[in-house]
Design a protein around this motif. Structure first.
Motif, PDB file in Angstrom:
ATOM      1  N   THR A  15       0.834  -1.206   0.000  1.00 32.53           N
ATOM      2  CA  THR A  15       0.000   0.000   0.000  1.00 32.53           C
ATOM      3  C   THR A  15       0.866   1.253   0.000  1.00 32.53           C
ATOM      4  O   THR A  15       0.620   2.190  -0.756  1.00 32.53           O
ATOM      5  CB  THR A  15      -0.942   0.005   1.216  1.00 32.53           C
ATOM      6  OG1 THR A  15      -1.707  -1.196   1.223  1.00 32.53           O
ATOM      7  CG2 THR A  15      -1.878   1.190   1.182  1.00 32.53           C
ATOM      8  N   VAL A  19       0.699   4.193  -2.796  1.00 29.38           N
ATOM      9  CA  VAL A  19       0.172   5.538  -2.538  1.00 29.38           C
ATOM     10  C   VAL A  19       1.247   6.612  -2.486  1.00 29.38           C
ATOM     11  O   VAL A  19       0.927   7.794  -2.542  1.00 29.38           O
ATOM     12  CB  VAL A  19      -0.714   5.614  -1.266  1.00 29.38           C
ATOM     13  CG1 VAL A  19      -1.888   4.685  -1.365  1.00 29.38           C
ATOM     14  CG2 VAL A  19       0.079   5.382  -0.013  1.00 29.38           C
ATOM     15  N   PHE A  22       0.956   9.179  -5.034  1.00 26.69           N
ATOM     16  CA  PHE A  22      -0.037  10.246  -4.876  1.00 26.69           C
ATOM     17  C   PHE A  22       0.642  11.588  -4.608  1.00 26.69           C
ATOM     18  O   PHE A  22       0.144  12.627  -5.026  1.00 26.69           O
ATOM     19  CB  PHE A  22      -1.003   9.930  -3.736  1.00 26.69           C
ATOM     20  CG  PHE A  22      -1.986   8.819  -4.004  1.00 26.69           C
ATOM     21  CD1 PHE A  22      -1.887   8.010  -5.127  1.00 26.69           C
ATOM     22  CD2 PHE A  22      -3.016   8.581  -3.120  1.00 26.69           C
ATOM     23  CE1 PHE A  22      -2.796   6.989  -5.357  1.00 26.69           C
ATOM     24  CE2 PHE A  22      -3.932   7.568  -3.339  1.00 26.69           C
ATOM     25  CZ  PHE A  22      -3.815   6.773  -4.464  1.00 26.69           C
ATOM     26  N   GLY A  57      -6.103  10.439   0.262  1.00 25.58           N
ATOM     27  CA  GLY A  57      -5.655   9.065   0.008  1.00 25.58           C
ATOM     28  C   GLY A  57      -4.244   8.827   0.492  1.00 25.58           C
ATOM     29  O   GLY A  57      -3.945   7.789   1.099  1.00 25.58           O
ATOM     30  N   LEU A  58      -3.367   9.780   0.246  1.00 21.83           N
ATOM     31  CA  LEU A  58      -1.969   9.645   0.666  1.00 21.83           C
ATOM     32  C   LEU A  58      -1.859   9.475   2.176  1.00 21.83           C
ATOM     33  O   LEU A  58      -1.186   8.568   2.664  1.00 21.83           O
ATOM     34  CB  LEU A  58      -1.169  10.869   0.207  1.00 21.83           C
ATOM     35  CG  LEU A  58       0.294  10.919   0.642  1.00 21.83           C
ATOM     36  CD1 LEU A  58       1.094   9.785   0.006  1.00 21.83           C
ATOM     37  CD2 LEU A  58       0.899  12.262   0.276  1.00 21.83           C
TER      38      LEU A  58
END
Length: 167
Positions: A15, A19, A22, A57-58
């Motif tokens: 993950t 990310v 981002f 999201g980050l």
């Protein structure tokens, strides 16, 4: 226990590696927003909101990775000078009493709102914005689950240290 902790780590490792992009996208997008606005006189609410979505999201999806690489905020008054077993006790206490219960509580209380938002595909924050507030709200349970997974992995490592099987 070590293999289980390593397997749990892989979730947040993957993950985090995903990310992290981002951040680059946010910078490029913000540059484009500024360029379009001040050079070409064009403004877009959806484009501005996309920076917000990437930022959310980050941080929400990257929190578990931050814990994995031990770069989270820590109040470090006595911890740095403590012995490894003392650090393991402090960390184990933090995971069992603070991190896991607080994430489980947040997951429990936010779940109905998230389910409601997703079921009706909740729309934009602003007129002309990205019609996906449901996507932002779905980051809350993802955040909780990723932090619980990483907290369990870290807790297993502290148990190994306390049992004397690791340096």
């Amino acid at each position: 226990m070590q293999r289980l902790a390593d397997a749990l780590d892989q979730v947040n490792q993957w993950t985090g590696m995903t990310v992290r992009w981002f951040a680059l996208l946010m910078v490029l997008l913000q540059f484009a927003v500024v360029l379009l606005r001040y050079v070409f006189g064009f403004s877009s609410i959806a484009l501005n909101e996309s920076v917000l979505y990437l930022h959310s999201g980050l941080f929400m999806l990257g929190a578990g990775y931050t814990l994995l690489v031990d770069r989270h905020v820590r109040v470090d008054i006595f911890y740095a000078a403590a012995r490894e077993t003392t650090k393991a006790r402090i960390d184990a206490f933090g995971y069992v009493v603070l991190a896991i219960p607080s994430m489980a509580t947040l997951l429990y209380w936010s779940w109905p709102s998230v389910v409601n938002s997703v079921s009706m595909l909740e729309g934009a924050i602003s007129v002309g914005g990205i019609p996906a507030v449901w996507l932002l709200k779905s980051l809350i349970p993802a955040f909780c689950i990723l932090l619980i997974i990483q907290s369990v992995a870290c807790l297993l490592r502290q148990i190994i240290i306390l049992r004397g099987r690791a340096a």
